[in-house]
Motif scaffolding. Structure first.
Motif, PDB file in Angstrom:
ATOM      1  N   ASN A  74      36.573   6.475  12.006  1.00 11.65           N
ATOM      2  CA  ASN A  74      36.181   5.910  10.723  1.00 11.65           C
ATOM      3  C   ASN A  74      35.578   4.530  10.968  1.00 11.65           C
ATOM      4  OD1 ASN A  74      36.241   4.532   8.150  1.00 11.65           O
ATOM      5  ND2 ASN A  74      37.587   6.170   7.438  1.00 11.65           N
ATOM      6  N   SER A 128      34.544   2.213   8.992  1.00 16.93           N
ATOM      7  CA  SER A 128      34.988   1.115   8.131  1.00 16.93           C
ATOM      8  C   SER A 128      36.412   0.673   8.427  1.00 16.93           C
ATOM      9  CB  SER A 128      34.869   1.518   6.663  1.00 16.93           C
ATOM     10  OG  SER A 128      35.674   2.665   6.412  1.00 16.93           O
ATOM     11  N   SER A 129      37.317   1.625   8.672  1.00 22.17           N
ATOM     12  CA  SER A 129      38.722   1.276   8.903  1.00 22.17           C
ATOM     13  C   SER A 129      39.102   1.251  10.369  1.00 22.17           C
ATOM     14  CB  SER A 129      39.634   2.256   8.160  1.00 22.17           C
ATOM     15  OG  SER A 129      39.510   3.564   8.708  1.00 22.17           O
ATOM     16  N   LEU A 145      45.780   5.047  12.239  1.00 21.35           N
ATOM     17  CA  LEU A 145      45.332   3.700  11.876  1.00 21.35           C
ATOM     18  C   LEU A 145      46.468   2.707  12.084  1.00 21.35           C
ATOM     19  CD1 LEU A 145      43.032   1.980  10.616  1.00 21.35           C
ATOM     20  CD2 LEU A 145      44.096   2.398   8.388  1.00 21.35           C
TER      21      LEU A 145
END
Length: 220
Positions: free
Chosen positions: A165, A167-168, A177
Motif C-alpha cells: 500500500n 499510502s500506508s 502495518l
C-alpha cells in the motif's frame, strides 16, 4: 716820551697756570667726544650692514623633492571650527559595490525506493513461488480456518505476496502495518500468514472473529 699805563698790572703766576690747565681739560673733553661720536657712527653703520651680511652669508634654502607623504599631506583637509561652532559641510566621498558570489543551493538527495514497497525497507520481494494452500499449510493454519483466511487475503492483496500500500506502507498477503512488525520478511507469504494468525487470534479471538469484523467494516 714814555707813556705808562697805570691800569696794567701783571698777571699773577697762579692765575696763568689755572688758565692753561683749563685749556688742556677742554681739549681732552673734545677728544673724548670725538671718539665717542666716531664709535657711534661705526656702530650705526654696522647695524645697517649686519642683516645684509647675514643674509648674504646664509645659504639659500633648497626645495625638498616631492614625496608620497608630502603629496598626501597637501591633499588633507584643513578644517577650522570657530568658537561659535561653524557648520562644516560633509565630505563627499566616492562609493563602491562589493559583489559576493552566492553559494550554490545544495542538490536535494533522493533516496532510492526500497525494493518490495515503501515500508519494506531493504526487504527483498518474494520470488519463491508456491500456492495459497501451500503457504497456509506451511504457516500452520488449520483447514477449518483457511476459508476465512482466503476471504480476507483475497480482498487485502489478491494473494500477491509483494503487494504494498503506497499510502500506508502496509505489505504482504494480509497487508501487515507496519511491515516491520512481521518477523522475518514481510513479503514472504509464510512469514506474513504466520504473523497474521497471531494478530487475528490476539485481536479478534480467532480467524472466524476476524472474518466477521471484516464483513462489517471492510478492514481488519
Amino acid at each position: 716820551m714814555n707813556l705808562e699805563r697805570s691800569d696794567l698790572s701783571p698777571v699773577p703766576a697762579a692765575k696763568g697756570g689755572a688758565a692753561r690747565a683749563g685749556a688742556r681739560r677742554r681739549s681732552r673733553s673734545r677728544g673724548v667726544v670725538s671718539v665717542v661720536s666716531a664709535l657711534a657712527v661705526v656702530g650705526f653703520a654696522g647695524a645697517l650692514v649686519a642683516p645684509t651680511g647675514v643674509a648674504l652669508a646664509a645659504p639659500a634654502p633648497q626645495e625638498s623633492p616631492d614625496s608620497a607623504y608630502s603629496l598626501a599631506l597637501a591633499d588633507t583637509q584643513n578644517l577650522t571650527v570657530t568658537v561659535e561652532g561653524a557648520a562644516i559641510a560633509p565630505v563627499v566621498r566616492g562609493s563602491f559595490e562589493v559583489y559576493v558570489k552566492p553559494k550554490p543551493a545544495p542538490e536535494p538527495t533522493v533516496a532510492a525506493a526500497p525494493r518490495g514497497g515503501s515500508s519494506g525497507g531493504s526487504l527483498p520481494p518474494y520470488t519463491g513461488g508456491g500456492a495459497p494452500a501451500e503457504w497456509m499449510a506451511a504457516a500452520g493454519i488449520a483447514e477449518s480456518d483457511r476459508q476465512y483466511v482466503d476471504y480476507i487475503v483475497s480482498r487485502e492483496s489478491g494473494w500477491n505476496p509483494n503487494a504494498t500500500n503506497k499510502s500506508s506502507g502496509a505489505c504482504g498477503l494480509v497487508q501487515a502495518l507496519p511491515c516491520s512488525k512481521v518477523p522475518g520478511n514481510g513479503y514472504d507469504p509464510v512469514d506474513n500468514l504466520r504473523w497474521a494468525t497471531g494478530y487475528a487470534t490476539g485481536r479478534y479471538g480467532s480467524w472466524s472473529g476476524a472474518y466477521n469484523f471484516w464483513i462489517n467494516n471492510h478492514w481488519w
